[in-house]
Design a protein around this motif. Sequence first.
Motif, PDB file in Angstrom:
ATOM      1  N   ASP A   1      34.762  35.042  99.762  1.00  0.00           N
ATOM      2  CA  ASP A   1      34.416  36.457  99.860  1.00  0.00           C
ATOM      3  C   ASP A   1      35.667  37.316  99.714  1.00  0.00           C
ATOM      4  N   ALA A   2      35.452  38.627  99.712  1.00  0.00           N
ATOM      5  CA  ALA A   2      36.562  39.543  99.416  1.00  0.00           C
ATOM      6  C   ALA A   2      37.647  39.503 100.498  1.00  0.00           C
TER       7      ALA A   2
ATOM      8  N   LEU B   1      28.772  39.686  83.197  1.00  0.00           N
ATOM      9  CA  LEU B   1      28.838  41.138  83.382  1.00  0.00           C
ATOM     10  C   LEU B   1      28.726  41.571  84.846  1.00  0.00           C
ATOM     11  N   HIS B   2      28.650  40.603  85.749  1.00  0.00           N
ATOM     12  CA  HIS B   2      28.527  40.948  87.175  1.00  0.00           C
ATOM     13  C   HIS B   2      29.879  41.452  87.689  1.00  0.00           C
ATOM     14  N   ASP B   3      29.884  42.661  88.260  1.00  0.00           N
ATOM     15  CA  ASP B   3      31.200  43.157  88.700  1.00  0.00           C
ATOM     16  C   ASP B   3      31.238  43.731  90.107  1.00  0.00           C
TER      17      ASP B   3
ATOM     18  N   GLY C   1      33.377  33.800  93.475  1.00  0.00           N
ATOM     19  CA  GLY C   1      32.074  34.190  92.919  1.00  0.00           C
ATOM     20  C   GLY C   1      31.035  33.219  93.434  1.00  0.00           C
ATOM     21  N   ALA C   2      29.785  33.670  93.496  1.00  0.00           N
ATOM     22  CA  ALA C   2      28.737  32.899  94.174  1.00  0.00           C
ATOM     23  C   ALA C   2      28.648  31.407  93.793  1.00  0.00           C
TER      24      ALA C   2
ATOM     25  N   GLY D   1      30.979  42.195  93.107  1.00  0.00           N
ATOM     26  CA  GLY D   1      31.866  41.380  93.951  1.00  0.00           C
ATOM     27  C   GLY D   1      33.309  41.483  93.500  1.00  0.00           C
TER      28      GLY D   1
ATOM     29  N   ALA E   1      38.340  31.573  97.103  1.00  0.00           N
ATOM     30  CA  ALA E   1      37.935  32.361  98.270  1.00  0.00           C
ATOM     31  C   ALA E   1      36.448  32.666  98.165  1.00  0.00           C
TER      32      ALA E   1
ATOM     33  N   MET F   1      40.036  35.480  89.040  1.00  0.00           N
ATOM     34  CA  MET F   1      38.825  35.477  88.208  1.00  0.00           C
ATOM     35  C   MET F   1      37.567  35.388  89.050  1.00  0.00           C
ATOM     36  N   SER F   2      36.559  36.145  88.611  1.00  0.00           N
ATOM     37  CA  SER F   2      35.264  36.124  89.280  1.00  0.00           C
ATOM     38  C   SER F   2      34.206  35.662  88.284  1.00  0.00           C
TER      39      SER F   2
ATOM     40  N   GLY G   1      31.641  36.417  79.108  1.00  0.00           N
ATOM     41  CA  GLY G   1      30.196  36.207  79.082  1.00  0.00           C
ATOM     42  C   GLY G   1      29.484  36.697  80.326  1.00  0.00           C
TER      43      GLY G   1
ATOM     44  N   LEU H   1      27.796  33.424  87.220  1.00  0.00           N
ATOM     45  CA  LEU H   1      26.830  32.587  86.512  1.00  0.00           C
ATOM     46  C   LEU H   1      27.378  31.169  86.360  1.00  0.00           C
ATOM     47  N   THR H   2      26.523  30.199  86.571  1.00  0.00           N
ATOM     48  CA  THR H   2      26.974  28.803  86.386  1.00  0.00           C
ATOM     49  C   THR H   2      27.399  28.586  84.926  1.00  0.00           C
TER      50      THR H   2
HETATM   51 CO1  B1M Z   1      22.452  38.689  87.834  1.00  0.00          CO
HETATM   52  N1  B1M Z   1      22.270  36.818  88.369  1.00  0.00           N
HETATM   53  N2  B1M Z   1      22.045  38.202  85.973  1.00  0.00           N
HETATM   54  N3  B1M Z   1      22.569  40.577  87.506  1.00  0.00           N
HETATM   55  N4  B1M Z   1      22.511  38.913  89.715  1.00  0.00           N
HETATM   56  C1  B1M Z   1      22.582  36.482  89.752  1.00  0.00           C
HETATM   57  C2  B1M Z   1      24.042  36.099  89.905  1.00  0.00           C
HETATM   58  C3  B1M Z   1      21.600  35.271  90.015  1.00  0.00           C
HETATM   59  C4  B1M Z   1      22.065  34.312  91.127  1.00  0.00           C
HETATM   60  C5  B1M Z   1      20.176  35.832  90.299  1.00  0.00           C
HETATM   61  C6  B1M Z   1      19.143  34.746  90.469  1.00  0.00           C
HETATM   62  O1  B1M Z   1      18.675  34.191  89.531  1.00  0.00           O
HETATM   63  N5  B1M Z   1      18.803  34.426  91.696  1.00  0.00           N
HETATM   64  C7  B1M Z   1      21.531  34.619  88.583  1.00  0.00           C
HETATM   65  C8  B1M Z   1      22.582  33.539  88.309  1.00  0.00           C
HETATM   66  C9  B1M Z   1      22.011  32.149  88.293  1.00  0.00           C
HETATM   67  C10 B1M Z   1      23.096  31.165  88.038  1.00  0.00           C
HETATM   68  O2  B1M Z   1      23.772  31.184  87.080  1.00  0.00           O
HETATM   69  N6  B1M Z   1      23.224  30.247  88.983  1.00  0.00           N
HETATM   70  C11 B1M Z   1      21.680  35.828  87.699  1.00  0.00           C
HETATM   71  C12 B1M Z   1      21.276  35.903  86.339  1.00  0.00           C
HETATM   72  C13 B1M Z   1      20.564  34.649  85.806  1.00  0.00           C
HETATM   73  C14 B1M Z   1      21.495  37.018  85.523  1.00  0.00           C
HETATM   74  C15 B1M Z   1      21.101  37.203  84.061  1.00  0.00           C
HETATM   75  C16 B1M Z   1      21.332  35.973  83.156  1.00  0.00           C
HETATM   76  C17 B1M Z   1      19.642  37.656  84.057  1.00  0.00           C
HETATM   77  C18 B1M Z   1      19.037  37.805  82.681  1.00  0.00           C
HETATM   78  O3  B1M Z   1      19.417  38.700  81.951  1.00  0.00           O
HETATM   79  N7  B1M Z   1      18.166  36.894  82.382  1.00  0.00           N
HETATM   80  C19 B1M Z   1      21.977  38.407  83.621  1.00  0.00           C
HETATM   81  C20 B1M Z   1      23.338  37.954  83.088  1.00  0.00           C
HETATM   82  C21 B1M Z   1      24.124  39.079  82.499  1.00  0.00           C
HETATM   83  C22 B1M Z   1      25.547  38.633  82.223  1.00  0.00           C
HETATM   84  O4  B1M Z   1      26.373  38.645  83.123  1.00  0.00           O
HETATM   85  N8  B1M Z   1      25.826  38.236  80.994  1.00  0.00           N
HETATM   86  C23 B1M Z   1      22.146  39.095  84.943  1.00  0.00           C
HETATM   87  C24 B1M Z   1      22.338  40.483  85.048  1.00  0.00           C
HETATM   88  C25 B1M Z   1      22.484  41.148  86.234  1.00  0.00           C
HETATM   89  C26 B1M Z   1      22.554  42.664  86.359  1.00  0.00           C
HETATM   90  C27 B1M Z   1      23.311  43.333  85.205  1.00  0.00           C
HETATM   91  C28 B1M Z   1      21.142  43.185  86.385  1.00  0.00           C
HETATM   92  C29 B1M Z   1      23.186  42.848  87.778  1.00  0.00           C
HETATM   93  C30 B1M Z   1      24.725  42.962  87.768  1.00  0.00           C
HETATM   94  C31 B1M Z   1      25.202  44.392  87.958  1.00  0.00           C
HETATM   95  C32 B1M Z   1      26.675  44.436  88.174  1.00  0.00           C
HETATM   96  O5  B1M Z   1      27.317  43.527  88.686  1.00  0.00           O
HETATM   97  N9  B1M Z   1      27.235  45.554  87.766  1.00  0.00           N
HETATM   98  C33 B1M Z   1      22.832  41.525  88.438  1.00  0.00           C
HETATM   99  C34 B1M Z   1      22.842  41.313  89.846  1.00  0.00           C
HETATM  100  C35 B1M Z   1      23.073  42.540  90.693  1.00  0.00           C
HETATM  101  C36 B1M Z   1      22.657  40.029  90.429  1.00  0.00           C
HETATM  102  C37 B1M Z   1      22.505  39.666  91.920  1.00  0.00           C
HETATM  103  C38 B1M Z   1      21.115  40.143  92.341  1.00  0.00           C
HETATM  104  C39 B1M Z   1      23.526  40.254  92.873  1.00  0.00           C
HETATM  105  C40 B1M Z   1      24.989  39.958  92.524  1.00  0.00           C
HETATM  106  C41 B1M Z   1      25.862  40.812  93.416  1.00  0.00           C
HETATM  107  O6  B1M Z   1      26.366  41.830  92.992  1.00  0.00           O
HETATM  108  N10 B1M Z   1      25.998  40.410  94.690  1.00  0.00           N
HETATM  109  C42 B1M Z   1      22.640  38.088  91.865  1.00  0.00           C
HETATM  110  C43 B1M Z   1      21.762  37.391  92.888  1.00  0.00           C
HETATM  111  C44 B1M Z   1      22.440  37.310  94.230  1.00  0.00           C
HETATM  112  O7  B1M Z   1      23.618  37.037  94.309  1.00  0.00           O
HETATM  113  N11 B1M Z   1      21.667  37.516  95.260  1.00  0.00           N
HETATM  114  C45 B1M Z   1      22.444  37.784  90.436  1.00  0.00           C
HETATM  115  C46 B1M Z   1      26.753  41.187  95.711  1.00  0.00           C
HETATM  116  C47 B1M Z   1      28.251  40.887  95.611  1.00  0.00           C
HETATM  117  C48 B1M Z   1      28.994  41.643  96.693  1.00  0.00           C
HETATM  118  O8  B1M Z   1      28.388  39.507  95.856  1.00  0.00           O
HETATM  119  O9  B1M Z   1      29.144  39.064  93.481  1.00  0.00           O
HETATM  120  O10 B1M Z   1      28.671  37.152  95.099  1.00  0.00           O
HETATM  121  P1  B1M Z   1      29.138  38.543  94.840  1.00  0.00           P
HETATM  122  O11 B1M Z   1      30.673  38.635  95.322  1.00  0.00           O
HETATM  123  C49 B1M Z   1      31.105  38.172  96.579  1.00  0.00           C
HETATM  124  C50 B1M Z   1      31.582  36.713  96.562  1.00  0.00           C
HETATM  125  O12 B1M Z   1      30.938  35.922  95.580  1.00  0.00           O
HETATM  126  C51 B1M Z   1      33.051  36.818  96.405  1.00  0.00           C
HETATM  127  O13 B1M Z   1      33.377  38.020  97.086  1.00  0.00           O
HETATM  128  C52 B1M Z   1      32.348  38.982  96.887  1.00  0.00           C
HETATM  129  C53 B1M Z   1      32.262  39.877  98.108  1.00  0.00           C
HETATM  130  O14 B1M Z   1      32.220  39.151  99.283  1.00  0.00           O
HETATM  131  N12 B1M Z   1      33.677  36.921  95.099  1.00  0.00           N
HETATM  132  C54 B1M Z   1      34.972  36.536  94.960  1.00  0.00           C
HETATM  133  C55 B1M Z   1      33.240  37.400  93.910  1.00  0.00           C
HETATM  134  N13 B1M Z   1      34.197  37.336  93.008  1.00  0.00           N
HETATM  135  C56 B1M Z   1      35.287  36.820  93.627  1.00  0.00           C
HETATM  136  C57 B1M Z   1      36.579  36.561  93.146  1.00  0.00           C
HETATM  137  C58 B1M Z   1      37.507  36.015  94.058  1.00  0.00           C
HETATM  138  C59 B1M Z   1      37.165  35.723  95.369  1.00  0.00           C
HETATM  139  C60 B1M Z   1      35.896  35.996  95.841  1.00  0.00           C
HETATM  140  O15 B1M Z   1      38.758  35.733  93.698  1.00  0.00           O
HETATM  141  C61 B1M Z   1      39.252  36.187  92.495  1.00  0.00           C
END
Ligand code: B1M
Length: 206
Positions: free
Chosen positions: A193-194, A96-98, A174-175, A100, A191, A141-142, A94, A145-146
């Motif tokens: 972060d990466a 699609l965020h990839d 994941g966040a 991280g 973890a 697993m990453s 469910g 979304l809550t």
């Molecule tokens: Co979306 N999104 N998004 N999004 N998006 C968030 C996550 C959100 C927080 C934005 C917000 O509202 N402020 C919010 C989630 C709210 C929640 O659930 N609490 C959200 C939402 C709501 C949505 C949609 C539902 C929006 C909509 O359509 N209404 C939708 C859902 C789609 C789906 O997945 N089914 C959606 C869609 C998208 C895009 C497609 C537009 C795009 C994703 C593109 C892609 O990934 N290819 C996107 C993006 C880019 C974001 C934000 C802006 C950035 C995420 C990101 O890439 N961060 C995000 C807001 C934010 O975080 N500021 C948001 C950078 C990345 C390096 O960090 O992924 O956290 P992160 O990974 C880190 C750590 O978390 C950790 O290490 C990484 C590097 O240090 N980590 C792990 C991650 N996985 C790990 C696994 C591990 C260990 C560590 O072990 C296995």
Amino acid sequence: MGAIDDLKQAIITGNRDQAKECTKRALDEGMTAKEVVVQGIAPAMEVVGEKFHANEFFVPELLIAQRAMKEALKVMSGAEVDHIGTVVIGTVKGDLHDIGKNLVAAMLEGAGFNVVDLGVDVSPDQFVQAAKENQAAIVAMSALLTTTMSSMRDTVQALDTAGMRDQVRVLIGGAPVTQSYCDEIKGDGYAPDAASAVEKAKTLLS
Ligand code: B1M
């Protein structure tokens, strides 16, 4: 500077051509692929992770460094790398965020793990199947979304049902994910972060 220091610098600054050239040079000078990973690629990605933590680097710099790292890994794809273990990784069902997840996968690869990346929207059954087929030591697993985090719990249960829970360690991140969520679903490691994911993965296998 020697080839390995040049390689680190090339990865940190995201210079793909230089990363490729330095990796070739290091191999020509007699280093093994594993030494290049352990002494060059992994520490460079650690620096990148630290800079990201310190807000000196942002997502674009991370991605550029990751691309340079991939060039270095490509040069060595013909060389024998002694893998630490296999990690099956994916973003949960469910979700699609990839970005991280890709960073974590790349850093694990850089650290010497054999990484099988299942992509996004991965169901518990797909994780179980891939872990079985690849004799994975870790399922990673990453979730961003809550609303999709619960798929991590389902995957832990699916591994249990498949009788594999004793053979694989479960790493999550994941966040919205926390250590307490990991404890709650009976994961083995969380973890934030990466860079920490690499450390945690090594600890899980030690
Ligand atoms: Co979306 N999104 N998004 N999004 N998006 C968030 C996550 C959100 C927080 C934005 C917000 O509202 N402020 C919010 C989630 C709210 C929640 O659930 N609490 C959200 C939402 C709501 C949505 C949609 C539902 C929006 C909509 O359509 N209404 C939708 C859902 C789609 C789906 O997945 N089914 C959606 C869609 C998208 C895009 C497609 C537009 C795009 C994703 C593109 C892609 O990934 N290819 C996107 C993006 C880019 C974001 C934000 C802006 C950035 C995420 C990101 O890439 N961060 C995000 C807001 C934010 O975080 N500021 C948001 C950078 C990345 C390096 O960090 O992924 O956290 P992160 O990974 C880190 C750590 O978390 C950790 O290490 C990484 C590097 O240090 N980590 C792990 C991650 N996985 C790990 C696994 C591990 C260990 C560590 O072990 C296995």
